[in-house]
Design a protein around this motif. Sequence first.
Motif, PDB file in Angstrom:
ATOM      1  N   LYS A 398       0.822  -1.207   0.000  1.00 56.50           N
ATOM      2  CA  LYS A 398       0.000   0.000   0.000  1.00 56.50           C
ATOM      3  C   LYS A 398       0.857   1.259   0.000  1.00 56.50           C
ATOM      4  CE  LYS A 398      -4.149  -1.743   2.325  1.00 56.50           C
ATOM      5  NZ  LYS A 398      -5.138  -1.071   1.470  1.00 56.50           N
ATOM      6  N   THR A 399       2.026   1.146   0.611  1.00 52.31           N
ATOM      7  CA  THR A 399       2.930   2.294   0.621  1.00 52.31           C
ATOM      8  C   THR A 399       3.462   2.540  -0.789  1.00 52.31           C
ATOM      9  OG1 THR A 399       3.562   1.774   2.882  1.00 52.31           O
ATOM     10  CG2 THR A 399       5.013   3.255   1.686  1.00 52.31           C
ATOM     11  N   LEU A 400       3.761   1.447  -1.458  1.00 52.71           N
ATOM     12  CA  LEU A 400       4.307   1.565  -2.805  1.00 52.71           C
ATOM     13  C   LEU A 400       3.254   2.052  -3.806  1.00 52.71           C
ATOM     14  CD1 LEU A 400       6.757   1.125  -4.652  1.00 52.71           C
ATOM     15  CD2 LEU A 400       5.955  -1.203  -5.046  1.00 52.71           C
ATOM     16  N   ASN A 401       2.026   1.569  -3.649  1.00 57.28           N
ATOM     17  CA  ASN A 401       1.039   1.961  -4.658  1.00 57.28           C
ATOM     18  C   ASN A 401       0.290   3.246  -4.310  1.00 57.28           C
ATOM     19  OD1 ASN A 401      -1.130   1.349  -2.971  1.00 57.28           O
ATOM     20  ND2 ASN A 401      -1.340  -0.718  -3.768  1.00 57.28           N
ATOM     21  N   GLY A 402       0.661   3.854  -3.207  1.00 54.68           N
ATOM     22  CA  GLY A 402       0.115   5.171  -2.900  1.00 54.68           C
ATOM     23  C   GLY A 402      -1.166   5.162  -2.082  1.00 54.68           C
ATOM     24  N   ASP A 403      -1.626   3.994  -1.660  1.00 60.18           N
ATOM     25  CA  ASP A 403      -2.845   3.947  -0.850  1.00 60.18           C
ATOM     26  C   ASP A 403      -2.644   4.538   0.539  1.00 60.18           C
ATOM     27  OD1 ASP A 403      -4.237   2.846  -2.839  1.00 60.18           O
ATOM     28  OD2 ASP A 403      -4.260   0.791  -2.055  1.00 60.18           O
ATOM     29  N   ILE A 404      -1.421   4.426   1.032  1.00 56.20           N
ATOM     30  CA  ILE A 404      -1.119   5.021   2.339  1.00 56.20           C
ATOM     31  C   ILE A 404      -0.691   6.461   2.102  1.00 56.20           C
ATOM     32  CG2 ILE A 404       0.457   4.959   4.303  1.00 56.20           C
ATOM     33  CD1 ILE A 404      -1.070   2.528   4.560  1.00 56.20           C
ATOM     34  N   ASN A 405      -1.358   7.395   2.758  1.00 61.09           N
ATOM     35  CA  ASN A 405      -1.010   8.802   2.570  1.00 61.09           C
ATOM     36  C   ASN A 405       0.131   9.237   3.491  1.00 61.09           C
ATOM     37  OD1 ASN A 405      -4.457   8.970   2.465  1.00 61.09           O
ATOM     38  ND2 ASN A 405      -3.196   9.426   0.666  1.00 61.09           N
ATOM     39  N   ILE A 406       0.017   8.784   4.716  1.00 58.14           N
ATOM     40  CA  ILE A 406       1.089   9.105   5.665  1.00 58.14           C
ATOM     41  C   ILE A 406       1.567   7.803   6.283  1.00 58.14           C
ATOM     42  CG2 ILE A 406       1.760  10.392   7.732  1.00 58.14           C
ATOM     43  CD1 ILE A 406      -0.546  12.230   7.344  1.00 58.14           C
ATOM     44  N   LEU A 407       2.836   7.529   6.188  1.00 61.35           N
ATOM     45  CA  LEU A 407       3.378   6.358   6.862  1.00 61.35           C
ATOM     46  C   LEU A 407       4.203   6.847   8.046  1.00 61.35           C
ATOM     47  CD1 LEU A 407       3.531   3.277   6.875  1.00 61.35           C
ATOM     48  CD2 LEU A 407       5.660   3.460   5.565  1.00 61.35           C
ATOM     49  N   ILE A 408       3.762   6.435   9.221  1.00 64.29           N
ATOM     50  CA  ILE A 408       4.432   6.856  10.445  1.00 64.29           C
ATOM     51  C   ILE A 408       5.253   5.684  10.958  1.00 64.29           C
ATOM     52  CG2 ILE A 408       4.068   7.662  12.817  1.00 64.29           C
ATOM     53  CD1 ILE A 408       1.472   8.931  11.853  1.00 64.29           C
ATOM     54  N   GLY A 409       6.426   5.941  11.459  1.00 65.42           N
ATOM     55  CA  GLY A 409       7.210   4.832  11.972  1.00 65.42           C
ATOM     56  C   GLY A 409       8.483   5.276  12.643  1.00 65.42           C
ATOM     57  N   THR A 410       9.245   4.266  13.055  1.00 61.26           N
ATOM     58  CA  THR A 410      10.537   4.518  13.679  1.00 61.26           C
ATOM     59  C   THR A 410      11.615   4.401  12.605  1.00 61.26           C
ATOM     60  OG1 THR A 410      10.681   2.186  14.147  1.00 61.26           O
ATOM     61  CG2 THR A 410       9.835   3.592  15.911  1.00 61.26           C
ATOM     62  N   HIS A 411      12.808   4.027  13.030  1.00 60.82           N
ATOM     63  CA  HIS A 411      13.908   3.809  12.090  1.00 60.82           C
ATOM     64  C   HIS A 411      13.541   2.832  10.988  1.00 60.82           C
ATOM     65  CE1 HIS A 411      15.988   5.394  15.516  1.00 60.82           C
ATOM     66  NE2 HIS A 411      17.058   5.574  14.775  1.00 60.82           N
ATOM     67  N   ALA A 412      12.549   2.002  11.292  1.00 56.06           N
ATOM     68  CA  ALA A 412      12.126   0.997  10.316  1.00 56.06           C
ATOM     69  C   ALA A 412      11.818   1.642   8.968  1.00 56.06           C
ATOM     70  CB  ALA A 412      10.898   0.257  10.844  1.00 56.06           C
ATOM     71  N   LEU A 413      11.463   2.910   8.992  1.00 50.80           N
ATOM     72  CA  LEU A 413      11.120   3.605   7.738  1.00 50.80           C
ATOM     73  C   LEU A 413      12.287   3.710   6.768  1.00 50.80           C
ATOM     74  CD1 LEU A 413       8.891   6.709   8.570  1.00 50.80           C
ATOM     75  CD2 LEU A 413       8.205   4.480   7.753  1.00 50.80           C
ATOM     76  N   ILE A 414      13.518   3.651   7.289  1.00 51.83           N
ATOM     77  CA  ILE A 414      14.634   3.819   6.362  1.00 51.83           C
ATOM     78  C   ILE A 414      15.165   2.503   5.813  1.00 51.83           C
ATOM     79  CG2 ILE A 414      15.432   6.091   7.101  1.00 51.83           C
ATOM     80  CD1 ILE A 414      17.534   4.786   8.785  1.00 51.83           C
TER      81      ILE A 414
END
Length: 742
Positions: A398-414
Amino acid sequence: MNLSTSIEKISGIGPVFQRKLKKLGIKTIQDLFFHFPHRYEDFSNLIPIAKVKINEICTVQGKILEIKNSRTWKKKMTLTQAVIEDKTGAIEAVWFHQPYLTRVLKKGDYIFLSGKVVVGNNRIYLSNPAYEKVSSFKFQVSSLAHTGRLVPVYPETEGLSSKWLRYILKPLLINFKNKIPETLPEKIIKENKFLPINQALWQIHFPASEKLAKAAQKRFSFEELFLIELFVLRERNRLAKERAISFPLNLELTQRFVKSLPFKLTDAQKKSAWQILKDLEKDRPMNRLLEGDVGSGKTAVAVMAALNIIKAGWPAGNALPARQPDGSYGGERSNAGWQVAFMAPTEILAKQHFQEVAKLLSDFKIDIGLLTGKQDQFRSKKLKNEVIEISRKKLLEKTLNGDINILIGTHALIQDKVKFGKLGLVILDEQHRFGVEQRAKLVKESRIKNQESRIIPHLLSMTATPIPRTLALTVYGDLDLSLIDELPKGRKKIITKTVNLGERKKSYDFIKKEVKKGRQVFVICPRIEGNNFEEENNLSEAKLSWAKVKAVKEEYEKLSKEIFPRLKIGMLHGKMAGKEKEKIMKDFKNKKISILVSTSVIEVGIDVPNASVILIEGAERFGLAQLHQFRGRVGRSKYQSYCLLFTDSPAQKTRERLKALVDSEDGFALAEKDLQIRGPGDFRGTRQWGIPDLMMGSLSNARLVEKTRESAKEVLQEDPQLKKCPALRERMGKFRERIHLE
Ligand code: ADP
Ligand code: MG
């Protein structure tokens, strides 16, 4: 051999020492030359033996008449005794615990001895003097390294003695005499009357006089700051050339958002939001730091920016454009569904942001994802504000296809796995917690994702740690600053008190009363003994956090068994599993727990309005700015709140320092004070610049900072690529490596 020759090639540095040097980040001859002493021992008082005075430090030069080891009766320790003679007389020298000396120093050797003359057993002797063997009496004093002069003392590191460093450095420096290329532009050297580099390097390690040592320090203080300035200014210039998506300010949307808030924005919030929204309109990447005291409402400002990104160019009817083969909606070609990455330093904070952001955006049909470190914690906030657990795979899709508008997270985001379809804005909360390296990685990763168009997302960092002006102009100099310098109206002043050992009972009684009224309490435990950054650095990360856990467990036991046996007490520390932490925080928020004993994990951003007391154990071990952060955990509601600083330290200085906190609510003033008292090394993010200890002070020297900044600007204006200064260019390259940006 040149400056970039590896230390492995230097004779006299075996594998063991190579490893030790590498631990200090010393890999080349250049690194070795720029490993500066942090002070000098003054052994320059060279006198005839007949002139020595009791209790004075002096240097004598003579011939060894005799030397022998013996054992003391009482303490069973080895004594080495020697007698040294010059033309005027003889004196005894005594060393303890160094039996090997009789193998190094022999009868008939010529030596220099530097140390203190003391009296004992009716005779006078040099106690544990530093020694240096020379070939004859005619030896030149200026060629001494360990005695008879100002002797450099290097920052202690396990197994690397100052004597060893001097032994290695001296011949190397002689070898490179007048061969080290000048780094500073000629003009700057002239204007400031600086020592040229060859002289300065010699004088910083082996100064001929205190005056010359100071002169060398002056030059290198300038040089260190100058490099930082050049670096951050070039970083700015570099970024200014990159492309970003311009997001026009959607006034109608923004007004709707402001109206939807349950409070009125402060003027400072409005001003900061305006600066950010204006930056987002530009087609080059924003790199802005939003600074505001705890509770000043940074989240709302960030969310306002996020909303403008998410809704920008969204086509009517929410129809998404055609999907690309890689699953994304294609870089620049479509203009829909721009995304926001929101990174927080801890899981607890990420979770809290997830809830807070969802609440702030509840009117706007935004899909929000939460991604933390562990497999089972991925959730997505879908329409109608319900929270659904979804698998990591699905969330990433969903993050890749744009369904998620805001992705919140920790270091995992990188992590590399996390790919955004169209990342428009990155928000970093408490950005000083992330190294420059991580900051760069997030931006770089996103650049790869948008490779075809080479588009860089805008970057908004946030911090509650006020940054003193000199640091804002140096180590944070690549950032534009927005300041929220006002708290929302109606906040009550938090009553702050220092509590001595004798007054503890009273405080505990007070806490019982507050809990009876329905309020809740934070108890913060200090780290281990000594809260000094250097000491901490000597402990491994793992050891350090275990030490913290121990302190918290002990305090928890004490409070729950002895002090408040009838109250519900919880414990929180960094070593707990994510789920466990979450449960504790939830229980605390839901008032199932009255007193929460915690390490500094709760330092940033935790929001529990019902908490009215924060008690800080071992308060003297924290910096003022950090204590101020802790204090910001309470006073978030209509209840009168209290901050109790427990200290057992009798030191006057400690009391004065803590008093500053009792007297002031101004985070900026406190940070400036911290900088003056504790030095810049305490500010997170300053250490990674590798500034030598001796030069650290210059980071708080406003005049020097201004001057270096002006000089750096001038130099870059004339010669942006530093073509005319090859040595400077080279050092800049090394500098980049040092702070891991390449
Ligand atoms: P911080 O700057 O420390 O991150 P937050 O954004 O968490 O602060 O805001 C702290 C609290 O203040 C939140 O509960 C938030 O909803 C509230 N808040 C934010 N702005 C205002 C305002 N202008 N007036 C009243 N309350 C506000
Ligand atoms: Mg916050």
